[in-house]
Design a protein around this motif. Structure first.
Motif, short mmCIF file in Angstrom:
data_model
loop_
_atom_site.label_atom_id
_atom_site.label_comp_id
_atom_site.label_asym_id
_atom_site.label_seq_id
_atom_site.Cartn_x
_atom_site.Cartn_y
_atom_site.Cartn_z
N UNK A 1 19.84 11.59 -5.31
CA UNK A 1 18.97 12.74 -5.12
C UNK A 1 18.45 13.36 -6.42
N UNK A 2 19.31 13.53 -7.43
CA UNK A 2 18.84 14.21 -8.64
C UNK A 2 17.97 13.34 -9.53
N UNK A 3 18.00 12.02 -9.30
CA UNK A 3 17.27 11.10 -10.17
C UNK A 3 16.13 10.37 -9.48
N UNK A 4 16.09 10.35 -8.17
CA UNK A 4 15.09 9.54 -7.48
C UNK A 4 13.68 10.04 -7.76
N UNK A 5 12.71 9.19 -7.55
CA UNK A 5 11.32 9.51 -7.88
C UNK A 5 10.67 10.40 -6.83
N UNK A 6 9.56 11.01 -7.20
CA UNK A 6 8.80 11.82 -6.25
C UNK A 6 8.22 10.94 -5.16
N UNK A 7 7.84 9.72 -5.49
CA UNK A 7 7.41 8.79 -4.45
C UNK A 7 8.48 8.70 -3.36
N UNK A 8 9.73 8.51 -3.77
CA UNK A 8 10.83 8.38 -2.80
C UNK A 8 11.06 9.68 -2.04
N UNK A 9 10.97 10.81 -2.72
CA UNK A 9 11.13 12.10 -2.04
C UNK A 9 10.11 12.24 -0.91
N UNK A 10 8.92 11.69 -1.09
CA UNK A 10 7.86 11.81 -0.10
C UNK A 10 7.89 10.70 0.95
N UNK B 1 9.77 18.04 10.49
CA UNK B 1 8.92 19.22 10.43
C UNK B 1 8.93 19.88 9.07
N UNK B 2 9.98 19.61 8.27
CA UNK B 2 10.08 20.23 6.96
C UNK B 2 9.60 19.31 5.86
N UNK B 3 9.28 18.08 6.21
CA UNK B 3 8.89 17.11 5.20
C UNK B 3 7.39 17.20 4.97
N UNK B 4 6.98 18.24 4.29
CA UNK B 4 5.56 18.46 4.05
C UNK B 4 5.14 17.89 2.72
N UNK B 5 3.89 17.55 2.62
CA UNK B 5 3.35 17.01 1.38
C UNK B 5 3.11 18.16 0.41
N UNK B 6 3.73 18.10 -0.74
CA UNK B 6 3.65 19.18 -1.71
C UNK B 6 3.23 18.63 -3.05
N UNK B 7 2.46 19.40 -3.80
CA UNK B 7 2.15 19.01 -5.17
C UNK B 7 0.87 18.21 -5.24
N UNK B 8 0.74 17.47 -6.34
CA UNK B 8 -0.53 16.80 -6.62
C UNK B 8 -0.38 15.29 -6.71
N UNK B 9 0.54 14.75 -5.92
CA UNK B 9 0.70 13.29 -5.93
C UNK B 9 -0.62 12.63 -5.57
N UNK B 10 -1.01 11.62 -6.35
CA UNK B 10 -2.28 10.97 -6.12
C UNK B 10 -2.32 10.26 -4.78
N UNK C 1 0.84 -1.20 0.00
CA UNK C 1 0.00 0.00 0.00
C UNK C 1 0.87 1.25 0.00
N UNK C 2 0.31 2.33 -0.57
CA UNK C 2 1.02 3.60 -0.56
C UNK C 2 1.01 4.18 0.86
N UNK C 3 2.19 4.49 1.38
CA UNK C 3 2.27 5.09 2.71
C UNK C 3 3.54 5.92 2.78
N UNK C 4 3.39 7.17 3.19
CA UNK C 4 4.55 8.06 3.32
C UNK C 4 5.17 7.92 4.70
N UNK C 5 6.50 7.78 4.71
CA UNK C 5 7.25 7.64 5.96
C UNK C 5 8.29 8.76 6.02
N UNK C 6 8.12 9.74 6.90
CA UNK C 6 9.06 10.87 6.97
C UNK C 6 10.51 10.45 7.19
#
Length: 423
Positions: free
Chosen positions: A225-234, A397-406, A212-217
């Motif tokens: 860093x320059x190539x990883x996916x937005x999933x991984x960034x989140x 505290x800086x790891x906020x959800x940004x953008x329109x990830x589904x 399942x999709x789950x974000x872990x701070x």
């Protein structure tokens, strides 16, 4: 295959890893099925241990023409253990051979697993793994070519990687760290390319049940860093679309020399948000990277399809192949099986933009003077492996959800989503 760059974070604490002692040439290791392997000279070393030339045990010494390599690390270390799990489940020679036969492929760029085990010496235990020996990595080729590959080579590499990714995805894994330094040419045939280093490989669908999709701070920004996916960034676990998104960034980088966010790699939130903006307006992203006359339309189409893939969706591999093949036809070429790594005449990106990026990189650098000098010298290419962290950690505290990830259950539509050298 060389070791992984060190990564920050509690889960992978390089400073605490024990280094393997160097074994003498001729040391014999016995794997779990009682097969003996003889070590030759070490050809790579890193935080996890050492890599040796190797052959099946015999009276002969292991020479420079050895067919195998053996990775060795202290048994309490973690990176090789993680990689070994992938190889044991998905890279057995018979599995790869059966897949190639069913898909009518002449080659599949996944190194084959030949054995593994534990070895005791001097009262210490070591884990080892035997895999195919390979040649040079594509990062060296990229630098030799002036940090640009020809359009034909990039599209060919894209096709090879689609074959590789479809295979490992259908065997329940994602790679999560695709990049030039993790792509290696065959030792015997420089037209064959292999994806290596499965230390970050993730079993996204154990026994056919997708995670399942789950974000872990605590896991934000895993990978390069320059190539990883937005999933991984989140902080979400990687999935099949993650690998394909990384492939998109690789192809753009190989074509134009650098990605727009490479000036501020020390700021993972900036990099993440830049990728989100890229996904929200791919057309504008392409304008930033290419001049009008050199814009590869097939790459934009490829990125648009990848953007539409849901977190648990099986990617349309054949459709993506068709897009790249159409790109080859548009330049009056085809995948002829030959990878011609030659310097590209002219430039695809604006010198003015490069100068501006260089200035910004100098202004925003938090490194010392010697690091700043290195950035100036390397501004026209990808990051230096020694200076670029594989993972960056920022306060929760800086790891906020940004953008329109589904949301995790979304099945389609807009998403902002979201070393190896051998002798």
């Amino acid at each position: 295959m060389g070791p992984k760059a060190k990564v920050a974070g509690k889960a992978r604490a390089p400073a605490k890893r024990k280094l393997a002692e160097e074994f003498p040439s001729g040391e014999v290791l016995t794997d779990t099925v009682k097969k003996s392997w003889k070590l030759g000279a070490p050809i790579g070393k890193g935080g996890f241990g050492l890599i040796y030339l190797a052959n099946e045990n015999s009276a002969n010494a292991v020479g420079a023409d050895a067919r195998y390599v053996i990775k060795v690390e202290p048994s309490e270390n973690g990176p090789l253990f993680s990689e070994l799990k992938f190889y044991m489940r998905a890279a057995k020679p018979e599995l790869i051979q059966n897949w190639m036969k069913s898909r009518k492929l002449k080659n599949l760029g996944v190194p084959r697993y030949w054995g593994s085990g534990l070895h005791e010496k001097g009262g210490k235990r070591y884990r080892f793994m035997v895999i195919d020996r390979l040649g040079t990595d594509l990062q060296k080729k990229f630098e030799e070519c002036g940090k640009k590959f020809s359009r034909k080579v990039v599209l060919q590499l894209g096709l090879r990687l689609l074959d590789i990714l479809e295979y490992i995805h259908d065997h329940e894994y994602v790679h999560a760290d695709i990049k030039a330094s993790n792509l290696m040419l065959s030792q015997g045939d420089p037209n064959l390319v292999y994806l290596v280093d499965y230390g970050l490989a993730y079993r996204f669908s154990p026994d056919g049940v997708h995670k399942e999709y789950k974000e872990d701070p605590k896991r934000c920004h895993d990978g390069t860093i320059e190539l990883t996916s937005i999933d991984a960034h989140k902080g979400a676990s990687p999935c099949r679309r993650s690998d394909l998104e990384i492939l998109c960034y690789c192809m753009v980088q190989w074509l134009c020399g650098r990605l727009p966010w490479e000036d501020k790699l020390q700021d993972p939130l900036y990099v993440r948000d830049s990728k989100i903006n890229c996904q929200e307006n791919i057309s504008q992203f392409m304008i930033k990277c290419f001049s009008t006359q050199n814009k590869p339309d097939e790459i934009q189409k490829f990125m648009e399809v990848v953007k539409s893939i849901g977190y648990q969706d099986r990617p349309p591999y054949d459709r993506l192949r068709s897009i790249l093949q159409t790109g080859l036809k548009s330049i009056q070429s085809k995948d002829d099986g030959k990878l011609e790594f030659t310097p590209v005449n002219g430039t695809l990106s604006s010198p003015v933009k490069k100068t501006t990026r260089k200035r910004k990189a100098d202004e925003t650098s938090v490194a010392d003077a010697s690091e700043a000098k290195t950035k100036k010298e390397d501004v026209n290419g990808a990051k230096s492996p020694a200076k670029s962290p594989r993972k960056k950690k920022v306060p929760a505290s800086r790891q906020t959800r940004v953008g329109t990830l589904r949301s995790p259950g979304a099945t389609g539509r807009p998403r902002g989503r979201p070393k190896k050298t051998q002798a």
